[in-house]
Scaffold this motif. Sequence first.
Motif, mmCIF file in Angstrom:
data_model
loop_
_atom_site.group_PDB
_atom_site.id
_atom_site.type_symbol
_atom_site.label_atom_id
_atom_site.label_comp_id
_atom_site.label_asym_id
_atom_site.label_seq_id
_atom_site.Cartn_x
_atom_site.Cartn_y
_atom_site.Cartn_z
ATOM 1 N N HIS A 96 0.846 -1.189 0.000
ATOM 2 C CA HIS A 96 0.000 0.000 0.000
ATOM 3 C C HIS A 96 0.883 1.241 0.000
ATOM 4 O O HIS A 96 1.975 1.247 0.577
ATOM 5 C CB HIS A 96 -0.874 0.053 1.258
ATOM 6 C CG HIS A 96 -1.632 -1.197 1.550
ATOM 7 N ND1 HIS A 96 -2.977 -1.353 1.266
ATOM 8 C CD2 HIS A 96 -1.223 -2.374 2.125
ATOM 9 C CE1 HIS A 96 -3.368 -2.551 1.658
ATOM 10 N NE2 HIS A 96 -2.330 -3.183 2.175
ATOM 11 N N LEU A 120 0.547 5.038 1.415
ATOM 12 C CA LEU A 120 -0.333 5.737 2.345
ATOM 13 C C LEU A 120 0.235 7.100 2.727
ATOM 14 O O LEU A 120 1.448 7.296 2.754
ATOM 15 C CB LEU A 120 -0.534 4.895 3.607
ATOM 16 C CG LEU A 120 -0.968 3.435 3.400
ATOM 17 C CD1 LEU A 120 -0.887 2.673 4.707
ATOM 18 C CD2 LEU A 120 -2.379 3.382 2.834
ATOM 19 N N SER A 137 -4.905 10.237 5.080
ATOM 20 C CA SER A 137 -5.813 9.304 4.431
ATOM 21 C C SER A 137 -7.001 8.976 5.326
ATOM 22 O O SER A 137 -7.142 9.506 6.425
ATOM 23 C CB SER A 137 -5.056 8.024 4.046
ATOM 24 O OG SER A 137 -3.960 8.321 3.206
ATOM 25 N N LYS A 158 -9.131 3.566 7.641
ATOM 26 C CA LYS A 158 -8.396 2.317 7.448
ATOM 27 C C LYS A 158 -6.937 2.593 7.155
ATOM 28 O O LYS A 158 -6.044 1.919 7.695
ATOM 29 C CB LYS A 158 -9.030 1.523 6.299
ATOM 30 C CG LYS A 158 -8.302 0.214 5.977
ATOM 31 C CD LYS A 158 -8.255 -0.719 7.185
ATOM 32 C CE LYS A 158 -7.573 -2.016 6.835
ATOM 33 N NZ LYS A 158 -7.458 -2.917 8.027
ATOM 34 N N GLU A 159 -6.682 3.596 6.318
ATOM 35 C CA GLU A 159 -5.307 3.943 5.987
ATOM 36 C C GLU A 159 -4.550 4.441 7.212
ATOM 37 O O GLU A 159 -3.384 4.093 7.416
ATOM 38 C CB GLU A 159 -5.283 4.993 4.875
ATOM 39 C CG GLU A 159 -5.713 4.492 3.511
ATOM 40 C CD GLU A 159 -7.213 4.341 3.376
ATOM 41 O OE1 GLU A 159 -7.950 4.822 4.278
ATOM 42 O OE2 GLU A 159 -7.675 3.760 2.376
ATOM 43 N N ARG A 160 -5.217 5.255 8.042
ATOM 44 C CA ARG A 160 -4.561 5.740 9.276
ATOM 45 C C ARG A 160 -4.230 4.578 10.201
ATOM 46 O O ARG A 160 -3.182 4.577 10.864
ATOM 47 C CB ARG A 160 -5.456 6.749 9.988
ATOM 48 C CG ARG A 160 -5.496 8.130 9.321
ATOM 49 C CD ARG A 160 -6.058 9.179 10.277
ATOM 50 N NE ARG A 160 -7.428 8.884 10.665
ATOM 51 C CZ ARG A 160 -8.502 9.270 9.994
ATOM 52 N NH1 ARG A 160 -8.368 9.962 8.872
ATOM 53 N NH2 ARG A 160 -9.708 8.974 10.422
#
Length: 207
Positions: free
Chosen positions: A4, A6, A10, A13-15
Motif C-alpha cells: 500500500h 499511504l 488518508s 483504514k489507511e490511518r
Amino acid sequence: MLAHALRNGSGTKERELVEAYHRLRALVFADRLGWDVHVREGQEADEFDALDPTYIVLTSDDGAVIGGARLLPASGPTMLERTFPQLAGAGNVNAHAGMIESSRFCIDTASAEGRGGVLHQATLAMFAAIIEWSMLNGYSEISTATDLRFERILNRAGWPMKRLGKPSRIGNTMAIAGTLPADGASFTKVCPSGYKSAFAAARRIAA
C-alpha cells in the motif's frame, strides 16, 4: 501480501495501517535494535514524519502490517542531510527532482533473511513496492542510509547500492549511505512470486 502507498491524511483504514507501521518501527528500532528513538504510546516517530511522507506498507493475507518504509523527496529535508551527513562523503548526494529518500525500512521478522540463506519474501516484496511506487511517481533513483548487513542483502537480491561515502560507526552499527536505481530491470530482479500492490494494480511496469 499486498503493498500500500499511504499518507497521514488518508481515511480511517489507511490511518490504522500507518499507526501499525509506527508500532512496527518501535518494535524493530527501539526494542530489537536498541536505537535511541522516540517512542510514544507504543509508536516510533520523528521530525520527518511531520513532512507529509508517503509510507509504503506491506500487509499479510490477513491484513496485518508486516513491513514498511518512509519515502520523502531527496531535495530535502531528509535524514541523510540532517541526521547522517557524515555518511554522504564529500556532500555528493546530488539530490535531484527524480530522487526519493527511503528511510525507516523495517520487516516484522526476527531476521530479514529466510532459512537456508534465502531472502525473506517480505523483504523482496518491500523492495519491489518501493521501486514500483517510485517509477509510477516520476522517480528514477532512491537514496538511503542503512547498515553493512542490509547492504549485503541488497546485493544478494540483485539490487546493489552505489555507495556515497565510506562506512561509519553510528552507535553499535556500521552504517553506509548510497543510491539505488528505480527502473524496470531492478523491479524484475527483486519482485517475488505473487507480488501485488494496491497503488498500481492495473498499471504495467515499463521495462
